[in-house]
Design a protein around this motif. Structure first.
Motif, PDB file in Angstrom:
ATOM      1  N   ALA A   1     -13.615  98.544  27.097  1.00  0.00           N
ATOM      2  CA  ALA A   1     -13.732  97.618  27.898  1.00  0.00           C
ATOM      3  C   ALA A   1     -13.249  95.763  27.796  1.00  0.00           C
ATOM      4  O   ALA A   1     -12.389  95.592  27.861  1.00  0.00           O
ATOM      5  N   ASP A   2     -13.333  96.202  26.538  1.00  0.00           N
ATOM      6  CA  ASP A   2     -13.488  94.551  25.623  1.00  0.00           C
ATOM      7  C   ASP A   2     -11.675  95.063  25.511  1.00  0.00           C
ATOM      8  O   ASP A   2     -11.484  93.582  25.068  1.00  0.00           O
ATOM      9  N   VAL A   3     -11.403  96.002  24.883  1.00  0.00           N
ATOM     10  CA  VAL A   3      -9.882  96.169  24.346  1.00  0.00           C
ATOM     11  C   VAL A   3      -9.363  96.326  25.336  1.00  0.00           C
ATOM     12  O   VAL A   3      -7.714  95.627  25.585  1.00  0.00           O
ATOM     13  N   LEU A   4      -9.524  96.728  26.860  1.00  0.00           N
ATOM     14  CA  LEU A   4      -8.146  96.715  27.603  1.00  0.00           C
ATOM     15  C   LEU A   4      -7.378  95.761  28.032  1.00  0.00           C
ATOM     16  O   LEU A   4      -6.033  95.255  28.968  1.00  0.00           O
TER      17      LEU A   4
ATOM     18  N   ALA B   1      -2.182  93.927  28.827  1.00  0.00           N
ATOM     19  CA  ALA B   1      -1.071  92.434  28.468  1.00  0.00           C
ATOM     20  C   ALA B   1       0.348  92.714  27.513  1.00  0.00           C
ATOM     21  O   ALA B   1       1.267  92.597  27.878  1.00  0.00           O
ATOM     22  N   ALA B   2       0.000  93.450  26.120  1.00  0.00           N
ATOM     23  CA  ALA B   2       0.859  93.842  25.402  1.00  0.00           C
ATOM     24  C   ALA B   2       2.190  95.428  26.373  1.00  0.00           C
ATOM     25  O   ALA B   2       2.744  95.714  25.575  1.00  0.00           O
TER      26      ALA B   2
ATOM     27  N   ARG C   1      -6.670 103.719  33.291  1.00  0.00           N
ATOM     28  CA  ARG C   1      -5.190 104.531  33.712  1.00  0.00           C
ATOM     29  C   ARG C   1      -5.385 103.403  35.045  1.00  0.00           C
ATOM     30  O   ARG C   1      -4.380 102.458  34.971  1.00  0.00           O
ATOM     31  N   GLU C   2      -7.075 103.048  35.257  1.00  0.00           N
ATOM     32  CA  GLU C   2      -7.002 102.170  36.236  1.00  0.00           C
ATOM     33  C   GLU C   2      -6.362 100.006  35.144  1.00  0.00           C
ATOM     34  O   GLU C   2      -5.750 100.003  36.477  1.00  0.00           O
ATOM     35  N   ALA C   3      -6.521 100.750  33.854  1.00  0.00           N
ATOM     36  CA  ALA C   3      -6.212  99.174  33.438  1.00  0.00           C
ATOM     37  C   ALA C   3      -4.777  99.206  33.069  1.00  0.00           C
ATOM     38  O   ALA C   3      -4.398  98.446  33.139  1.00  0.00           O
ATOM     39  N   LEU C   4      -3.868 100.398  33.336  1.00  0.00           N
ATOM     40  CA  LEU C   4      -2.738 100.334  32.628  1.00  0.00           C
ATOM     41  C   LEU C   4      -1.762 101.510  33.652  1.00  0.00           C
ATOM     42  O   LEU C   4      -1.072 102.165  33.303  1.00  0.00           O
ATOM     43  N   PRO C   5      -1.637 100.588  34.615  1.00  0.00           N
ATOM     44  CA  PRO C   5      -0.676 101.216  35.702  1.00  0.00           C
ATOM     45  C   PRO C   5       0.544 101.204  35.280  1.00  0.00           C
ATOM     46  O   PRO C   5       1.127 100.232  34.435  1.00  0.00           O
TER      47      PRO C   5
ATOM     48  N   GLY D   1      -3.916  90.701  17.868  1.00  0.00           N
ATOM     49  CA  GLY D   1      -3.437  91.494  19.108  1.00  0.00           C
ATOM     50  C   GLY D   1      -2.757  92.367  18.985  1.00  0.00           C
ATOM     51  O   GLY D   1      -1.908  93.078  17.404  1.00  0.00           O
ATOM     52  N   ILE D   2      -2.073  93.195  19.903  1.00  0.00           N
ATOM     53  CA  ILE D   2      -1.496  94.378  19.808  1.00  0.00           C
ATOM     54  C   ILE D   2       0.310  94.062  20.319  1.00  0.00           C
ATOM     55  O   ILE D   2      -0.158  92.865  21.239  1.00  0.00           O
TER      56      ILE D   2
END
Ligand SMILES: NC(=O)C1=CN([C@@H]2O[C@H](COP(=O)(O)OP(=O)(O)OC[C@H]3O[C@@H](n4cnc5c(N)ncnc54)[C@H](OP(=O)(O)O)[C@@H]3O)[C@@H](O)[C@H]2O)C=CC1
Ligand SMILES: CC(C)(CO)C(=O)C(=O)O
Length: 294
Positions: A84-87, A92-93, A112-116, A67-68
């Motif tokens: 994609a698997d780690v996004l 969440a972290a 960037r899309e996954a981490l606004p 986990g991060i």
């Protein structure tokens, strides 16, 4: 008062990520290698061993986790197909920053899309590193050069990597940094994979095909907003040691998952979007992997 050093999570502790986690840990940084179950278990049991003429040989007992840590400063070093698997766990972290070292040009939009709201920077790394096993890394190049765009100046991960012994240069836009690496990598990776030969032989076997690939790569770069000529790409590609091989070539030869789509597929997609013909690249992609983009 100096800034407290954040926890650095290296996500994808393979050849590149493992080498950097080892370097950071050796330099006294609070670093965690974040990987999948088997790799985490292996690192916990054995540490990470690096064999390197530049940095010396040694084992570092790098903490490892699946986990991060929340709020960590993250270095992403999975392969493009693993991103994609780690996004979900990355998002969440809620990381304080994310520095990507992946080869390619399409992954930054995905990140960037996954981490606004998270500061995300795409850098490139010039290094030759290969995993001898899950925890043993052969660092084969005398250099470990990290190019970071201006937007990464001030990143804790960038400062820590420089302090730990990587050669770090900061400058230019992200597109310039990523395309400079991508033009070189794509030209070399496609030709070495097609001919199944090291760079020197791969460039000289069919000069017409080589010229066509370099011209198409330069045209795609220009269309993507980073102007380049075939002549400029040729100068950089021809400066590479003749005996060098590429990770795409090694992965294809070993039958491993590979970055053909992130390299050749990306160029074909960029060509299609911008009206740039890419017949030589399409020939190579079809021949080596049969993986034409959707
Ligand atoms: N090796 C090199 O010399 C260079 C590589 N690069 C680039 O750096 C990036 C990393 O390459 P490299 O270190 O060689 O790759 P490796 O295959 O050696 O390491 C990739 C790491 O990412 C992890 N990973 C892969 N898929 C997933 C997934 N689905 N979920 C979680 N973790 C995953 C792997 O996990 P596991 O441990 O479970 O296998 C491994 O730890 C690539 O984009 C590559 O093109 C750039 C310059 C040079
Ligand atoms: C350009 C090169 C060969 C070394 O940095 C590379 O990035 C790769 O093989 O993936």
């Amino acid at each position: 008062m100096s800034d407290p050093r954040p926890v650095i999570a290296v996500v994808g502790p393979g050849a590149v990520g493992g080498l950097l986690a080892w370097l950071l840990h050796r330099a006294g940084e609070q670093v965690v290698a974040v990987g999948r179950d088997r790799t985490v278990a292996a690192i916990r049991a054995n540490g990470i061993e690096v064999r390197s003429e530049a940095f010396g040989n040694g084992v570092e007992q790098v903490p490892a986790s699946t986990g991060i840590p929340h709020g960590a400063a993250v270095i992403v070093a999975t392969k493009t197909y693993g991103l994609a698997d780690v996004l979900p766990s990355l998002a969440a972290a809620q990381p304080s920053e994310v520095l990507s070292l992946l080869n390619g040009v399409e992954h930054m939009a995905t990140l960037r899309e996954a981490l606004p709201g998270v500061p995300v920077v795409g850098a490139s790394i010039a290094v030759s590193a290969l995993r001898a096993s899950a925890t043993v890394i052969d660092h084969r190049s005398p250099f470990t050069r990290i190019e970071v765009p201006e937007s990464g100046d001030g990143f804790a991960t960038v400062r820590a990597l420089a302090d730990a012994g990587a050669s770090v240069r900061i400058g230019g836009t992200e597109a310039e940094v990523l395309w400079a690496k991508f033009r070189l990598l794509a030209s070399m990776a496609l030709l070495t994979s097609y001919w199944r030969e090291p760079v020197g032989v791969a460039l000289s076997t069919d000069p017409e095909l080589t010229e066509a690939v370099l011209a198409e790569v330069a045209a795609c770069s220009t269309a993507a907003g980073v102007p380049a000529t075939a002549g400029e790409v040729a100068v950089v590609v021809r400066s590479v040691p003749a005996g060098m091989r590429t990770s795409l070539q090694e992965d294809l030869a070993a039958g491993n998952p590979n970055e053909l789509d992130a390299i050749g597929g990306a160029l074909i997609r960029i060509g299609e979007t911008n009206g740039v013909p890419t017949p030589a690249i399409e020939t190579i992609v079809s021949a080596v992997g049969g993986t034409l983009p959707r």
